[in-house]
Write an enzyme that holds these catalytic residues in place. Structure first.
Site, PDB file in Angstrom:
ATOM      1  N   LYS A 199       0.886  -1.006  -0.001  1.00 20.89           N
ATOM      2  CA  LYS A 199      -0.023   0.013  -0.110  1.00 20.89           C
ATOM      3  C   LYS A 199       0.922   1.196  -0.034  1.00 20.89           C
ATOM      4  O   LYS A 199       1.386   1.499   0.986  1.00 20.89           O
ATOM      5  CB  LYS A 199      -0.808  -0.128   1.220  1.00 20.89           C
ATOM      6  CG  LYS A 199      -2.201   0.506   1.152  1.00 20.89           C
ATOM      7  CD  LYS A 199      -2.148   2.024   0.754  1.00 20.89           C
ATOM      8  CE  LYS A 199      -1.918   3.188   1.737  1.00 20.89           C
ATOM      9  NZ  LYS A 199      -1.760   4.323   1.496  1.00 20.89           N
ATOM     10  N   GLU A 274       9.549   1.481  10.916  1.00 21.32           N
ATOM     11  CA  GLU A 274      10.771   2.672  10.668  1.00 21.32           C
ATOM     12  C   GLU A 274      10.083   3.801  10.585  1.00 21.32           C
ATOM     13  O   GLU A 274       9.263   4.209   9.818  1.00 21.32           O
ATOM     14  CB  GLU A 274      11.295   2.385   9.394  1.00 21.32           C
ATOM     15  CG  GLU A 274      12.230   1.079   9.620  1.00 21.32           C
ATOM     16  CD  GLU A 274      13.146   0.805   8.005  1.00 21.32           C
ATOM     17  OE1 GLU A 274      12.929   1.501   7.273  1.00 21.32           O
ATOM     18  OE2 GLU A 274      13.837  -0.188   8.161  1.00 21.32           O
ATOM     19  N   CYS A 308      13.968  10.767   6.832  1.00 19.02           N
ATOM     20  CA  CYS A 308      14.074  10.289   8.347  1.00 19.02           C
ATOM     21  C   CYS A 308      15.286  10.202   8.976  1.00 19.02           C
ATOM     22  O   CYS A 308      15.329  10.606  10.120  1.00 19.02           O
ATOM     23  CB  CYS A 308      13.574   8.694   8.263  1.00 19.02           C
ATOM     24  SG  CYS A 308      14.255   7.834   7.283  1.00 19.02           S
ATOM     25  N   GLU A 407      10.008  16.648  14.848  1.00 19.07           N
ATOM     26  CA  GLU A 407      10.205  16.461  13.507  1.00 19.07           C
ATOM     27  C   GLU A 407       9.464  17.357  12.633  1.00 19.07           C
ATOM     28  O   GLU A 407       8.055  17.046  12.421  1.00 19.07           O
ATOM     29  CB  GLU A 407      10.047  15.030  13.170  1.00 19.07           C
ATOM     30  CG  GLU A 407      10.423  14.465  11.924  1.00 19.07           C
ATOM     31  CD  GLU A 407      10.107  13.087  11.219  1.00 19.07           C
ATOM     32  OE1 GLU A 407       8.780  12.771  11.419  1.00 19.07           O
ATOM     33  OE2 GLU A 407      10.936  12.426  10.732  1.00 19.07           O
TER      34      GLU A 407
HETATM   35  P1  NAD Z   1       2.467   8.632   7.296  1.00 19.99           P
HETATM   36  O1  NAD Z   1       2.578   7.814   8.559  1.00 19.99           O
HETATM   37  O2  NAD Z   1       1.600   9.548   7.225  1.00 19.99           O
HETATM   38  O3  NAD Z   1       2.017   7.481   5.988  1.00 19.99           O
HETATM   39  C1  NAD Z   1       2.860   6.740   5.660  1.00 19.99           C
HETATM   40  C2  NAD Z   1       2.018   5.299   5.107  1.00 19.99           C
HETATM   41  O4  NAD Z   1       0.887   4.980   6.314  1.00 19.99           O
HETATM   42  C3  NAD Z   1       1.007   5.999   3.932  1.00 19.99           C
HETATM   43  O5  NAD Z   1       1.003   4.962   2.921  1.00 19.99           O
HETATM   44  C4  NAD Z   1       0.001   5.893   4.544  1.00 19.99           C
HETATM   45  O6  NAD Z   1      -1.282   6.074   3.615  1.00 19.99           O
HETATM   46  C5  NAD Z   1      -0.376   4.792   5.519  1.00 19.99           C
HETATM   47  N1  NAD Z   1      -1.139   5.277   6.685  1.00 19.99           N
HETATM   48  C6  NAD Z   1      -1.636   6.123   7.310  1.00 19.99           C
HETATM   49  N2  NAD Z   1      -2.668   6.024   8.252  1.00 19.99           N
HETATM   50  C7  NAD Z   1      -2.546   4.644   8.414  1.00 19.99           C
HETATM   51  C8  NAD Z   1      -3.285   3.600   9.085  1.00 19.99           C
HETATM   52  N3  NAD Z   1      -4.073   4.101  10.137  1.00 19.99           N
HETATM   53  N4  NAD Z   1      -3.358   2.379   8.940  1.00 19.99           N
HETATM   54  C9  NAD Z   1      -2.377   1.988   7.956  1.00 19.99           C
HETATM   55  N5  NAD Z   1      -1.692   2.725   7.194  1.00 19.99           N
HETATM   56  C10 NAD Z   1      -1.914   3.888   7.353  1.00 19.99           C
HETATM   57  O7  NAD Z   1       3.832   8.951   7.052  1.00 19.99           O
HETATM   58  P2  NAD Z   1       4.293  10.037   5.684  1.00 19.99           P
HETATM   59  O8  NAD Z   1       3.820  11.489   6.080  1.00 19.99           O
HETATM   60  O9  NAD Z   1       3.883   9.303   4.405  1.00 19.99           O
HETATM   61  O10 NAD Z   1       6.165  10.050   5.894  1.00 19.99           O
HETATM   62  C11 NAD Z   1       6.755  10.778   6.379  1.00 19.99           C
HETATM   63  C12 NAD Z   1       7.152  10.045   7.901  1.00 19.99           C
HETATM   64  O11 NAD Z   1       7.819   8.751   7.756  1.00 19.99           O
HETATM   65  C13 NAD Z   1       8.129  10.839   8.643  1.00 19.99           C
HETATM   66  O12 NAD Z   1       7.778  10.738  10.280  1.00 19.99           O
HETATM   67  C14 NAD Z   1       9.506  10.117   8.270  1.00 19.99           C
HETATM   68  O13 NAD Z   1      10.347  10.210   9.262  1.00 19.99           O
HETATM   69  C15 NAD Z   1       9.192   8.905   8.345  1.00 19.99           C
HETATM   70  N6  NAD Z   1      10.188   7.981   7.464  1.00 19.99           N
HETATM   71  C16 NAD Z   1      10.799   7.040   8.254  1.00 19.99           C
HETATM   72  C17 NAD Z   1      11.755   6.325   7.432  1.00 19.99           C
HETATM   73  C18 NAD Z   1      12.622   5.384   8.649  1.00 19.99           C
HETATM   74  O14 NAD Z   1      13.392   4.290   7.920  1.00 19.99           O
HETATM   75  N7  NAD Z   1      12.548   5.444   9.853  1.00 19.99           N
HETATM   76  C19 NAD Z   1      12.039   6.380   6.240  1.00 19.99           C
HETATM   77  C20 NAD Z   1      11.376   7.550   5.660  1.00 19.99           C
HETATM   78  C21 NAD Z   1      10.332   8.239   6.290  1.00 19.99           C
END
Ligand code: NAD
Length: 513
Positions: A199, A274, A308, A407
Site C-alpha cells: 500500500k 521505521e 527520516c 520532527e
Molecule cells: P504517514 O505515517 O502519514 O504515512 C505512511 C503510510 O502509512 C502511507 O502509505 C499512509 O497512507 C499509511 N497510513 C496512514 N494512516 C494509516 C493507518 N491508520 N493504517 C495503515 N496505514 C496508514 O507518513 P508520511 O507522512 O507518508 O511519511 C513521513 C514520515 O515517515 C516521517 O515521520 C518520516 O520520518 C518517516 N520515515 C521514516 C523512515 C525510517 O526509515 N525510519 C524512512 C522514511 C520516512
C-alpha cells in the site's frame, strides 16, 4: 578526446522532454491496483487525484482502494504463497535479478517521474532507481541462504534451527523517496519467500505503479506482488487488519505506527516499524570542520529535508559555535531552490500543500520559543508556483524548544550549542526519537564513548549517512521497532523453527507403569 559534460540547461530540457510523454500516458491511463497480475479499478469505482508539487497539475486519477480491494489482494497473495515459498531459491533469485534488470532499463523514466510526483531534486533521484535495483540484486543473491539456521548440539540431541517464510505480508510506505524505499521492504520479503500486498503513500503513487508493472514484466508470478492504492485510514487500515496478512512492514510517522499496532492487535500482527527522527549531528571543536560542514549541510538540505535520517539538530561546541554558524549561514543562503527536473536544483518543492503548511508553521513556533531565524523562514516563489520553501536555519535554540524536539521533515535546521561531551550527550538523547546520530571529532576515544552513549539505532562517526545493505537499519525509542538490511530483514519476514533430533540415548521418564 575528453567528454564535454552536457550543459545544465540541456539536461533540464532533456528531463522535461523525457517526462512529457510519460505524463501524457499516465494522465490517459490513470493508475489502477495490481491484483493477481492484473491492473484493475477499485470495486467501488472510486478514485482520487494525485497532483504535482511543482504546479499542482493533476498527474493521474488513481484507484482508491478500500477493504474489498485489500481482501482481493490478500486472497491473491495467499493463493500465490505456497508455490512462491516452494520455488527453488535459484529460480527466485533469477526472477528477482530480472526485476532489477527491468528497473535499471527504466531508471531514467523512474527518476523523472519520481521528481514530478514528489518534488525531489533530480540530482538525488537520478541514482535512486539504480539503488532500488541494487536492493533487488542484493536480496536476490541471498535467496538461498534465507533458510539457513544453526546447529546447537546438546549432549543427547542435535538442535537445528531453520527459517521459513512467515506468509503473505503487508508493506506500507511513505512518500519521501517512495520507489527506493519500498524496495528495501519488498525485495527482502520476496527473497524470503513471502508474497506481498503493498500500500503505497497516497501522495506519491506514480512510481509504485511502475514497480508493480516492471515486476510483472520481469516475470514475477501473478499474486506474488500486489499493489493496492488508497488512503491510509481506508486501504492501509484494512491491510493491517486482514487475517491472511501475517506481518506488516511499515515506514512512516510514529503516530501512524502506534495506530497500526492497535489495528493489528486483533489478528496478532508481527510489526516492523521505521518511524520518525530528530537526529543530532554533534560537532566537537577538534573535528575536521570543513568535512563536518559539508556533511551538516548535506544531511538536512538534501532530499528537501524530507528524510527520516536527516540531521535536523546541529549540536555544536560553544568554543567554535560562532565561526561554524557563520560558515553554515553562508552555505544555506546559497542553496539553490528550483524545479526538481533542473540538475542545478538542490532543494525542490515540498510534497504537498498540507506538508508545506506544516513546515511553515514552525517559523512561528521558532519565534514564539525565542529562537532566531538566521536564514529563510518563508515560502519560496519557485517555478510553477508550487510548494516551495526557503531553506531555513534556526539559531539561538535550546534543547527544550519545540523546534529542537519535533520532527519538521523539511529543509529546516535547528542549531543548539553545547559545553562539553556530557552536555552534548544529554542534549542528543533528550528527545523522544532515536533513529540516527552523527558525531564529528578528531578524538577516536571520544567518538567511541559518544557512540556508546547515544540512544540511536544507527551512528556515523566522521561521516554523513552512507547506507551499506548488509548493516542493520532502524531506530530506537519512538523511531522504530526492528531492523532492516542483510540477514536482519529475514528475521522479520521469516519464522525461526527449531527441530530437535534425538541420538536415541536419553532417558524418557516412564509414567503410568
Ligand atoms: P504517514 O505515517 O502519514 O504515512 C505512511 C503510510 O502509512 C502511507 O502509505 C499512509 O497512507 C499509511 N497510513 C496512514 N494512516 C494509516 C493507518 N491508520 N493504517 C495503515 N496505514 C496508514 O507518513 P508520511 O507522512 O507518508 O511519511 C513521513 C514520515 O515517515 C516521517 O515521520 C518520516 O520520518 C518517516 N520515515 C521514516 C523512515 C525510517 O526509515 N525510519 C524512512 C522514511 C520516512
Amino acid at each position: 578526446m575528453d567528454k564535454v559534460a552536457p550543459k545544465q540547461a540541456d539536461v533540464f530540457q532533456a528531463n522535461r522532454d523525457r517526462v512529457a510523454p510519460l505524463l501524457k500516458k499516465l494522465r490517459g491511463d490513470g493508475i489502477g491496483h495490481m491484483i493477481d497480475g492484473k491492473i484493475v479499478p477499485s470495486v467501488s469505482g472510486q478514485t482520487f487525484e494525485t497532483n504535482s508539487p511543482v504546479d499542482g497539475s493533476v498527474l493521474a486519477s488513481v484507484a482508491r482502494g478500500n477493504a474489498e480491494d485489500i481482501d482481493r489482494a490478500a486472497t491473491a497473495a495467499s493463493l500465490a504463497f505456497k508455490s512462491w515459498r516452494d520455488m527453488a531459491p535459484a529460480m527466485r533469485r533469477k526472477l528477482l535479478h530480472r526485476v532489477a534488470d527491468a528497473i535499471e532499463d527504466n531508471a531514467d523514466d523512474i527518476a523523472v517521474l519520481e521528481c514530478i510526483d514528489t518534488g525531489q531534486a533530480h540530482r538525488f533521484m537520478a541514482k535512486a532507481a539504480i539503488r532500488a535495483a541494487e536492493n533487488f540484486r542484493f536480496f536476490a543473491d541471498k535467496c538461498a541462504e534465507a533458510r539457513d539456521g544453526l546447529n546447537t548440539p546438546s549432549e543427547e540431541h542435535w538442535n537445528i534451527s531453520t527459517r521459513v517464510p512467515i506468509g503473505p505480508v503487508g508493506v506500507i510506505t511513505p512518500w519521501n523517496t517512495p520507489f527506493m524505499l519500498s524496495t528495501w521492504k519488498i525485495a527482502p520479503a520476496l527473497a524470503a519467500g513471502c508474497t506481498v500486498v503493498h500500500k503505497p503513500a497516497e501522495w506519491s503513487p506514480v512510481t509504485a505503479d511502475m514497480l508493480a508493472r516492471l515486476c510483472k514484466q520481469a516475470g514475477l508470478p501473478d499474486g506474488v506482488l500486489n499493489t493496492v492504492h488508497g488512503l491510509g485510514e481506508e486501504a492501509g487500515k484494512a491491510l493491517t487488519e486482514h487475517p491472511a496478512i501475517k506481518a506488516i512492514g511499515f515506514v512512516g510517522e510514529s503516530a501512524t505506527g502506534s495506530a497500526i499496532m492497535a489495528q493489528g492487535s486483533k489478528t496478532l500482527k508481527r510489526v516492523h516499524f521505521e518511524l520518525g527522527g530528530k537526529n543530532p549531528v554533534i560537532v566537537f571543536d577538534d573535528a575536521d570542520l570543513d568535512r563536518a560542514l559539508d556533511a551538516v549541510v548535506f544531511m538536512i538540505y538534501s532530499l528537501n529535508g524530507e528524510r527520516c535520517t536527516s540531521s535536523s539538530r546541529l549540536l555544536v561546541q560553544q568554543s567554535i559555535a560562532d565561526k561554524f554558524i557563520e560558515k553554515l549561514t553562508a552555505r544555506v543562503q546559497k542553496l539553490k531552490v528550483g524545479h526538481p527536473l533542473d540538475p542545478a536544483t538542490e532543494v525542490g518543492p515540498l510534497i504537498h500543500e498540507r506538508h508545506l503548511a506544516k513546515v511553515c508553521s514552525y517559523f512561528d513556533v521558532a519565534k514564539k520559543d525565542g529562537a532566531t531565524i538566521a536564514v529563510g523562514g518563508k515560502p519560496h516563489d519557485g517555478p510553477g508556483g508550487g510548494h516551495y520553501v526557503q531553506p531555513t536555519l534556526v539559531t539561538n535554540a535550546s534543547s527544550r524548544m519545540r523546534v529542537a524536539q519535533e520532527e519538521v521533515f523539511g529543509p529546516f535546521l535547528t542549531v543548539i550549542p553545547f559545553r562539553d561531551e556530557a552536555d552534548a550527550i544529554e542534549i542528543a538523547n533528550g528527545v523522544q526519537y532515536g533513529l540516527t546520530g552523527y558525531v564529528w571529532t578528531g578524538d577516536m576515544g571520544r567518538a567511541l564513548r559518544v557512540a556508546d552513549a547515544l540512544e540511536a539505532g544507527m551512528i556515523w562517526l566522521n561521516s554523513e549517512n552512507v547506507r551499506h545493505l548488509p548493516t542493520p537499519f532502524g531506530g530506537m525509542k519512538a523511531s522504530g521497532i526492528g531492523r532492516d538490511g542483510g540477514d536482519y530483514s529475514f528475521d522479520f519476514y521469516m519464522e525461526t523453527k527449531h527441530v530437535s533430533l534425538a541420538r536415541g540415548t536419553h532417558k524418557i521418564q516412564k509414567l503410568g507403569m
